[in-house]
Design an enzyme around this catalytic site. Structure first.
Site, PDB file in Angstrom:
ATOM      1  N   PRO A  17       0.844  -1.193   0.000  1.00  0.00           N
ATOM      2  CG  PRO A  17       0.012  -1.027   2.176  1.00  0.00           C
ATOM      3  CD  PRO A  17       0.756  -1.950   1.265  1.00  0.00           C
ATOM      4  CD  GLN A  70      -1.996  -0.060   5.035  1.00  0.00           C
ATOM      5  OE1 GLN A  70      -1.763   1.067   4.601  1.00  0.00           O
ATOM      6  NE2 GLN A  70      -1.033  -0.897   5.424  1.00  0.00           N
ATOM      7  CB  CYS A 100       1.747   5.140   8.175  1.00  0.00           C
ATOM      8  SG  CYS A 100       1.927   6.771   7.411  1.00  0.00           S
ATOM      9  CE  LYS A 139       3.673  -2.663   4.412  1.00  0.00           C
ATOM     10  NZ  LYS A 139       4.513  -1.568   4.908  1.00  0.00           N
ATOM     11  CG  HIS A 171       8.943  -1.231   6.139  1.00  0.00           C
ATOM     12  ND1 HIS A 171       8.468  -0.059   5.612  1.00  0.00           N
ATOM     13  CD2 HIS A 171      10.252  -1.276   5.803  1.00  0.00           C
ATOM     14  CE1 HIS A 171       9.446   0.576   4.981  1.00  0.00           C
ATOM     15  NE2 HIS A 171      10.546  -0.155   5.099  1.00  0.00           N
ATOM     16  CG  ASN A 211       7.377  -3.608   2.763  1.00  0.00           C
ATOM     17  OD1 ASN A 211       7.073  -2.638   3.446  1.00  0.00           O
ATOM     18  ND2 ASN A 211       7.570  -3.502   1.466  1.00  0.00           N
ATOM     19  N   GLY A 213      12.907  -2.277   0.664  1.00  0.00           N
ATOM     20  CA  GLY A 213      14.135  -2.259  -0.111  1.00  0.00           C
ATOM     21  C   GLY A 213      14.328  -3.409  -1.079  1.00  0.00           C
ATOM     22  NE  ARG A 234      10.789   3.379  -1.833  1.00  0.00           N
ATOM     23  CZ  ARG A 234      11.919   3.704  -1.237  1.00  0.00           C
ATOM     24  NH1 ARG A 234      12.507   4.845  -1.528  1.00  0.00           N
ATOM     25  NH2 ARG A 234      12.474   2.894  -0.357  1.00  0.00           N
TER      26      ARG A 234
END
Length: 337
Positions: A17, A70, A100, A139, A171, A211, A213, A234
Site C-alpha cells: 500500500p 488497508q 506509517c 502491517k 517492514h 517488506n 528495499g 516502490r
C-alpha cells in the site's frame, strides 16, 4: 465477479500500500501485468470509510482481485464498522496499518505509533475479525524510535497473534516518529531483515511477509527461503513491468507473457471507461508513464504523455498516440530470465 470465480489469494508476492500511488488505476494496470500478485490499496482511515464517499475512497474494479484494503485507525468500533463495509464491497482482505510514521497519522493516534500499544492493536484486530469472514492482517515496522530491540517486536507479534491475527507483514526498518519525514523513514533507518526471519522462526504457525528495499526477483527468491511472502514497494510502481516475471517465478504459472505494448493496449478500454464516467485521463495515465522504462522509445512515450495529459481537452487517444512512438520490438524485453 462472485467469490467462487475470484482468483485465489496468495501472499507469496504482493504490492505494498502506497499513498497516492496504489490507486485503483494503478492496480488495474498492475493486474494486467501479473495475474496472481496480491494488490493493496492506499491506506484509508476507518472514519473516512464510514462517513466519506465510499465509491471514491474504496471503489475498485472487479478485475483487480485478489485485492486487499488497508485501513488506518485505532478505535476498535470504527475499525470493525469500516472492515465490515470493505468486506461488503468485495475486498479479499483488510489490513491494519501499524507502520506509517507520518505526523498526520500520529496525530490521529494510529499507524506506527500503535506499535507501542500492542494491547490496543490486539483489541482492534479482534473487533475487526469479529464482523467479517475475510482475513484481517497487520502491517508493522520492526520497532519505533528507541524501542527497536527484537524483544519489542516479539512482544508486539505475540500479543496481536493471541487476538487471532495469523498474517503479519513486517517492514524491516524501524520508524522514527519525530525528526524524519515519511520519505526519509523509507530510506534512512537501516534494513534488518533478520528481525522478520526471527519472527518466523519463533512463530512458525503464523504467516510472515517481508517488506522494505526489495528491488529484484533474486532478492525475492532469497527472502522466500526464510519467510512466507515478499511485499514489493516502490520498484513495482516506478517500473511496473517488473511484475511481468512474478507469475512465472513466484507462482509457477508459465502462460505466455504479454509485452509492454500488449499491456498498454489492454489498458486502453479501461481508460475509455473511466473517461466516460467523468474521470480525466491524467489520473490514470500518470501510472503508465514508466511502463516502457529502460527500453528504446521510453523517453518519447513519457514525454508525449507528460506534455499532453494535463490539457483540459485530453482524451484517451493520447495513450495510443504515445504508444505509436515506441518500437513494438522494444516491448518484449524481459526483466529477468
Amino acid at each position: 465477479m462472485n467469490t467462487a470465480t475470484r482468483p485465489a489469494m496468495n501472499r507469496r508476492l504482493s504490492v505494498a500500500p502506497m499513498m497516492d500511488w496504489t490507486t485503483r488505476d494503478f492496480r488495474y494496470l498492475a493486474r494486467l501485468i501479473s495475474k496472481h500478485t496480491l494488490l493493496y490499496t492506499e491506506m484509508v482511515t476507518a472514519q473516512a470509510v464510514i462517513f466519506g464517499n465510499r465509491e471514491d475512497l474504496i471503489g475498485f474494479d472487479e478485475a483487480e482481485h485478489p485485492v486487499a484494503q488497508q485501513l488506518g485507525g485505532s478505535d476498535p468500533k470504527q475499525l470493525a464498522e469500516a472492515t465490515r463495509i470493505c468486506a461488503d464491497f468485495g475486498y479479499d482482505e483488510v489490513n491494519l496499518n501499524v507502520g506509517c510514521p507520518s505526523d498526520r497519522v500520529q496525530s490521529g493516534q494510529f499507524g506506527a505509533c500503535l506499535m507501542a500499544d500492542p494491547d490496543k492493536v490486539a483489541e482492534c484486530v479482534a473487533a475487526m475479525q469479529a464482523v467479517v469472514n475475510i482475513p484481517v492482517t497487520v502491517k508493522s515496522r520492526i520497532g519505533i524510535d528507541d524501542q527497536d530491540e527484537y524483544e519489542f517486536l516479539h512482544r508486539f507479534v505475540e500479543k496481536v497473534r493471541a487476538a487471532g491475527c495469523t498474517s503479519f507483514t513486517i517492514h524491516a526498518r524501524k520508524a522514527i516518529l519525530s525528526g524524519l519525514s515519511p520519505k526519509e523513514n523509507r530510506e534512512i533507518p537501516p534494513l534488518i531483515y533478520q528481525r522478520a526471519y526471527d519472527i518466523k522462526r519463533d512463530f512458525p504457525d503464523i504467516e510472515v511477509i517481508i517488506n522494505g528495499g526489495i528491488r529484484d526477483f533474486h532478492q525475492v527468491r532469497e527472502h522466500l527461503g526464510e519467510v512466507d511472502g515478499v511485499m514489493i514497494g516502490r520498484e513495482a510502481y516506478q517500473n511496473p513491468y517488473f511484475l511481468i516475471d512474478a507469475d512465472r517465478i513466484v507462482f509457477d504459472d508459465l502462460y505466455p507473457q504479454p509485452s509492454r505494448h500488449d499491456i498498454a493496449e489492454a489498458f486502453m478500454p479501461y481508460l475509455v471507461k473511466r473517461f466516460a464516467e467523468g474521470h480525466h485521463p491524467k489520473h490514470a495515465l500518470r501510472h503508465i508513464l514508466n511502463l516502457f522504462q529502460a527500453v528504446p522509445g521510453a523517453r518519447a512515450f513519457r514525454r508525449h504523455l507528460s506534455e499532453n495529459m494535463h490539457r483540459s481537452d485530453t482524451t484517451p487517444q493520447i495513450l495510443m498516440d504515445a504508444l505509436a512512438l515506441v518500437p513494438r520490438s522494444s516491448s518484449t524485453e524481459e526483466v529477468l530470465s
